[in-house]
Design a protein around this motif. Structure first.
Motif, PDB file in Angstrom:
ATOM      1  N   LEU A 129      11.868 -52.350  24.372  1.00  7.76           N
ATOM      2  CA  LEU A 129      10.749 -53.230  24.241  1.00  7.76           C
ATOM      3  C   LEU A 129      11.079 -54.268  25.379  1.00  7.76           C
ATOM      4  O   LEU A 129      12.104 -54.909  25.023  1.00  7.76           O
ATOM      5  CB  LEU A 129      10.437 -53.792  22.846  1.00  7.76           C
ATOM      6  N   HIS A 130      10.467 -54.219  26.354  1.00 11.29           N
ATOM      7  CA  HIS A 130      10.887 -55.382  27.446  1.00 11.29           C
ATOM      8  C   HIS A 130       9.688 -55.902  28.424  1.00 11.29           C
ATOM      9  O   HIS A 130       8.907 -54.581  28.768  1.00 11.29           O
ATOM     10  CB  HIS A 130      12.119 -55.059  28.290  1.00 11.29           C
ATOM     11  N   PRO A 131       9.182 -56.929  28.649  1.00 14.42           N
ATOM     12  CA  PRO A 131       8.133 -57.153  29.396  1.00 14.42           C
ATOM     13  C   PRO A 131       8.222 -56.417  30.645  1.00 14.42           C
ATOM     14  O   PRO A 131       7.135 -56.306  31.592  1.00 14.42           O
ATOM     15  CB  PRO A 131       8.158 -58.880  29.710  1.00 14.42           C
ATOM     16  N   ASP A 132       9.235 -56.057  31.328  1.00 13.00           N
ATOM     17  CA  ASP A 132       9.295 -55.382  32.725  1.00 13.00           C
ATOM     18  C   ASP A 132       8.880 -54.066  32.772  1.00 13.00           C
ATOM     19  O   ASP A 132       8.569 -53.725  33.874  1.00 13.00           O
ATOM     20  CB  ASP A 132      10.893 -55.705  33.291  1.00 13.00           C
ATOM     21  N   PRO A 151       6.603 -52.334  29.980  1.00  9.26           N
ATOM     22  CA  PRO A 151       5.830 -52.324  28.627  1.00  9.26           C
ATOM     23  C   PRO A 151       6.014 -50.858  28.242  1.00  9.26           C
ATOM     24  O   PRO A 151       5.285 -49.915  28.985  1.00  9.26           O
ATOM     25  CB  PRO A 151       4.584 -52.889  28.970  1.00  9.26           C
ATOM     26  N   VAL A 152       5.981 -50.505  27.032  1.00 10.86           N
ATOM     27  CA  VAL A 152       5.727 -49.442  26.158  1.00 10.86           C
ATOM     28  C   VAL A 152       5.014 -49.684  24.817  1.00 10.86           C
ATOM     29  O   VAL A 152       5.243 -50.848  24.284  1.00 10.86           O
ATOM     30  CB  VAL A 152       7.129 -48.635  25.949  1.00 10.86           C
ATOM     31  N   THR A 153       4.485 -48.834  24.474  1.00 12.70           N
ATOM     32  CA  THR A 153       3.593 -48.889  22.981  1.00 12.70           C
ATOM     33  C   THR A 153       4.666 -47.924  22.056  1.00 12.70           C
ATOM     34  O   THR A 153       4.747 -46.715  22.426  1.00 12.70           O
ATOM     35  CB  THR A 153       2.196 -48.461  23.019  1.00 12.70           C
ATOM     36  N   MET A 154       5.257 -48.634  20.969  1.00 11.54           N
ATOM     37  CA  MET A 154       5.796 -47.813  19.956  1.00 11.54           C
ATOM     38  C   MET A 154       4.986 -47.859  18.555  1.00 11.54           C
ATOM     39  O   MET A 154       4.636 -48.898  18.352  1.00 11.54           O
ATOM     40  CB  MET A 154       7.276 -48.475  19.844  1.00 11.54           C
ATOM     41  N   GLY A 155       5.178 -46.707  18.125  1.00  6.04           N
ATOM     42  CA  GLY A 155       4.444 -46.749  16.657  1.00  6.04           C
ATOM     43  C   GLY A 155       2.980 -46.531  16.674  1.00  6.04           C
ATOM     44  O   GLY A 155       2.439 -47.146  15.794  1.00  6.04           O
TER      45      GLY A 155
END
Lengths: 309, 393
Positions: free
Chosen positions: B200-203, B205-209
């Motif tokens: 998870l980092h703003p540079d 973005p990923v969606t988890m879960g």
């Protein structure tokens, strides 16, 4: 505040971090609130979301509506997951493994995920003092599972587990005062907000993000589906909630209470109740009971504000 | 070679966590796990370990914090026991599906009720199907080695799964044993820094879960099971490399005088050491007995286990948990299934013993051996099992 809302669209960033195309119901004021919060928090934000409406409408794999990093683990633990993300990022920055920069940590949950099942994890995270903002999107029942009552459901409301029966007239308990519970943790910032007042909401979210330490914002999120009102009246219902004093907009900054939206003469609470199907079974006597309670609670809050503590 | 010192096993576990240079520790106290988190808090507060120590308000939040830390790309450790594991159960399952390489020590203790703080494996078996890599250890040295092994395997980019180390409560957690520390240089050689596949980092973005609708849920579960099965390769190579560095070699199934034995004891956890003494004494009496210890519980080492027992006529399976109304102990149930299609199926007798810390001594195991020899004459059924040493039975 009233007049600035006319120009709201010009004052608010056009950038969307909660993208269009999500699967919320028509007129969902919670989705609107999430969108405004995402705008206010900005790009450098990591979101930990609880299970609930906002999670299911925005993340059906392999799609996502989130343009900022987002994680969902379970129902009752958004505050704990956010604690972990905050601690993890903090230590990685301290050890020089990722570049140092300001990142906002946002935990979000509904009223069930906050004031019922998630209250323990929230209390723990507030007490530990993580640098994060917790937002409760309060639509006053378990809407995602089909409008069951929560401890945040208001007195008198009919839900699928507090139906308006011949003997018991809907919810018979008073709404749990979550903002006061959060404030009792002596955290730097607590506020209430409502997307019917977008500028006020955005200002509060920005302040919460800016402040070091835990912040709690309780957002009344009108749910046309669960409240039994036409979708186009969602914004109006939010305004009436504030204007009747049943959901006053205020903030508590370092222990000092302040109204952020001042209402001169409060509207009779019946105006708010009568526009919603969930209260349609209430007689004048019950409405009067609710009015008395609202007067009392509003008076208590007003006193705190006048005393400045 | 690292320094060999006498140390309480819980403290040596904490020292290993320090050597692994973890970034965060989520801790909630529960007997008999407490000494591990206490020592970790000392190490952090004394500045010997640069980590965030997060004293959560429950085990449910402990595992939830671990999920957040790991998703952020940092190395995280927690430990618990029994009711703590039961409370975090929900999240234990979820972090496996999210492929978060959290390492946890479970100081094994019986599940309530009645409430008990003492040791057995009922907590282990409650999360048998949680999707974690699970290993049993027999002594303090193995605990120390397996903390470093745990992070090495869990964080391997081919694996990316959480890993649980099963360590008997009190029998191991509260005893002082000689433990050989690793040199810093050995740790650096063995355990590279954690490089997450996604974080998870703003540079970026990923969606988890996200939500698994019916059209994708089954695919998601297969994508979870396959890497767990395949992790065995990485597990074996990590044990091999560990042996090459510190001279202690570990295997999915450990054996003791088993090759020519007619009868084999099958154990998990610290009973293995007691039973190895039993084997020696029975052999002195002319009995053909050996020992097979299951170290790797998940993924289950089918080939290694079948190979270890292929020459035996009788297996005495020692269970420390109950499958109420089922075929006895969970270990026996599983081994009967594993051996179902083998030629020359051995007789299997199953004893449930040592619940909630009741001592099981060398003599007790000898009596189980004798009882087993009697039982096999009656050709017991698959569902046969016996509670050993219970009054009124």
């Amino acid at each position: 505040m009233e007049s600035t809302n006319v120009y709201a669209y010009k004052l608010i960033t056009r950038k969307e971090y909660f993208s269009p195309g999500h699967r919320a119901c028509q007129g969902c004021a919670e989705a609107l609130a999430v969108r405004l919060v995402a705008k206010a928090m900005g790009r450098d934000t990591i979101v930990a979301s609880a299970t609930g409406c906002m999670e299911i409408i925005s993340s059906p794999m392999p799609f996502t509506n989130w343009r900022v990093p987002w994680i969902h683990v379970a129902f009752e633990n958004a505050a704990a997951v956010a604690s972990g993300v905050e601690a993890g990022i903090k230590v990685l920055m301290r050890k020089g493994r990722i570049p140092k920069k300001r990142i906002n940590f946002l935990a979000m949950a509904g009223d069930g995920g906050t004031s019922d099942i998630g209250v323990q994890a929230l209390s723990g995270a507030l007490e530990r003092g993580h640098d994060f903002t917790y937002i409760c999107y309060d639509n006053e029942a378990y809407m995602n599972t089909g409008i069951q009552r929560s401890s945040s459901t208001p007195f008198g409301a009919a839900t699928t587990t507090s139906p308006a029966g011949r003997v018991v007239p809907g919810q018979v308990t008073w709404k749990k005062n979550m903002p006061e519970i959060a404030a009792a943790h002596n955290i730097p910032y607590v506020a209430t907000a409502c997307p019917s007042y977008p500028i006020d909401l955005i200002e509060k979210v920005k302040k919460a993000a800016r402040i070091k330490g835990p912040a709690y914002i309780h957002i009344l999120s009108v749910c046309p589906t669960g409240w039994r009102l036409p979708p186009h009246q969602a914004i109006k219902a939010g305004r009436f909630a504030v204007e009747t004093g049943i959901f006053p907009l205020y903030e508590v900054e370092n222990g000092r209470y302040r109204f952020t939206v001042k209402i001169g003469n409060l509207r009779p609470v019946g105006d708010y109740l009568k526009m919603q199907g969930r209260f349609s079974h209430l007689d004048e006597k019950m409405i009067d009971t609710i009015q008395k309670r609202v007067d009392k609670e509003y008076g208590k809050l007003k006193k705190k504000i006048e005393q400045g503590d | 070679m690292g320094k060999r010192i006498g140390l309480e096993v819980s403290l040596s576990a904490a020292e290993a966590v320090k050597m692994a240079d973890v970034d965060c520790i989520a801790a909630y106290p529960i007997t008999p796990q407490t000494h591990i988190v206490e020592h970790l808090s000392e190490l952090v507060n004394d500045g010997q370990l640069d980590a965030e120590f997060i004293p959560v308000e429950s085990e449910h939040s402990a595992m939830s914090v671990c999920a957040g830390v790991s998703a952020a790309g940092a190395r995280v450790f927690t430990c618990t026991s029994s009711q703590g594991l039961a409370l975090m159960n929900e999240i234990v399952h979820i972090v496996a599906s999210m492929r978060l390489p959290i390492v946890t020590i479970l100081a094994n203790r019986s599940l309530s009720g009645p409430i008990s703080i003492w040791n057995d494996h009922t907590d282990v078996m409650s999360i048998r199907d949680c999707g974690w890599i699970q290993v049993f250890v027999n002594n303090g040295q193995e605990v120390f080695d397996h903390v470093l092994f745990g992070f090495r395997v869990a964080e391997s980019q081919n694996v990316m799964l959480p890993l649980m180390i099963h360590m008997d409560g009190f029998i191991l957690t509260h005893v002082i044993e000689p433990v050989e520390m690793w040199e810093k240089e050995q740790v650096e050689r063995y355990l590279p820094p954690f490089k997450p596949v996604h974080s998870l980092h703003p540079d970026k973005p990923v969606t988890m879960g996200g939500v698994g609708m019916p059209y994708i849920f089954s695919e998601a579960k297969v994508a979870q099971d396959e890497p767990l099965i395949q992790s065995k390769g990485e597990i074996i190579s990590a044990w091999k490399e560990l042996g090459d560095i510190v001279g202690r070699y570990y295997n999915p199934v450990e054996t003791y005088k088993s090759d020519d034995a007619e009868t084999l004891f099958i154990t998990q956890g610290s009973y293995g050491e007691t039973v190895s003494m039993v084997v020696d004494e029975l052999r002195d009496d002319g009995k053909s007995v050996g020992l097979v210890m299951d170290r790797l519980w998940r993924p289950f080492p089918f080939d290694e286990f079948r190979d270890a027992v292929k020459n035996a006529n009788n297996l005495i399976v020692i269970d420390r948990a109950i499958s109420y109304g089922g075929q006895g102990g969970p270990l026996a149930i599983e081994l009967r299934a594993v051996l179902y299609k083998t030629k020359n199926q051995p007789n299997i007798t199953n004893f449930i013993c040592g619940l909630a810390g009741r001592d099981v001594t060398v003599d007790d195991f000898k009596r189980m051996y004798e009882r087993s020899m009697e039982k096999i004459k009656t050709n017991p059924l698959e569902e046969d099992y016996e509670y050993y040493g219970v009054r009124g039975k």
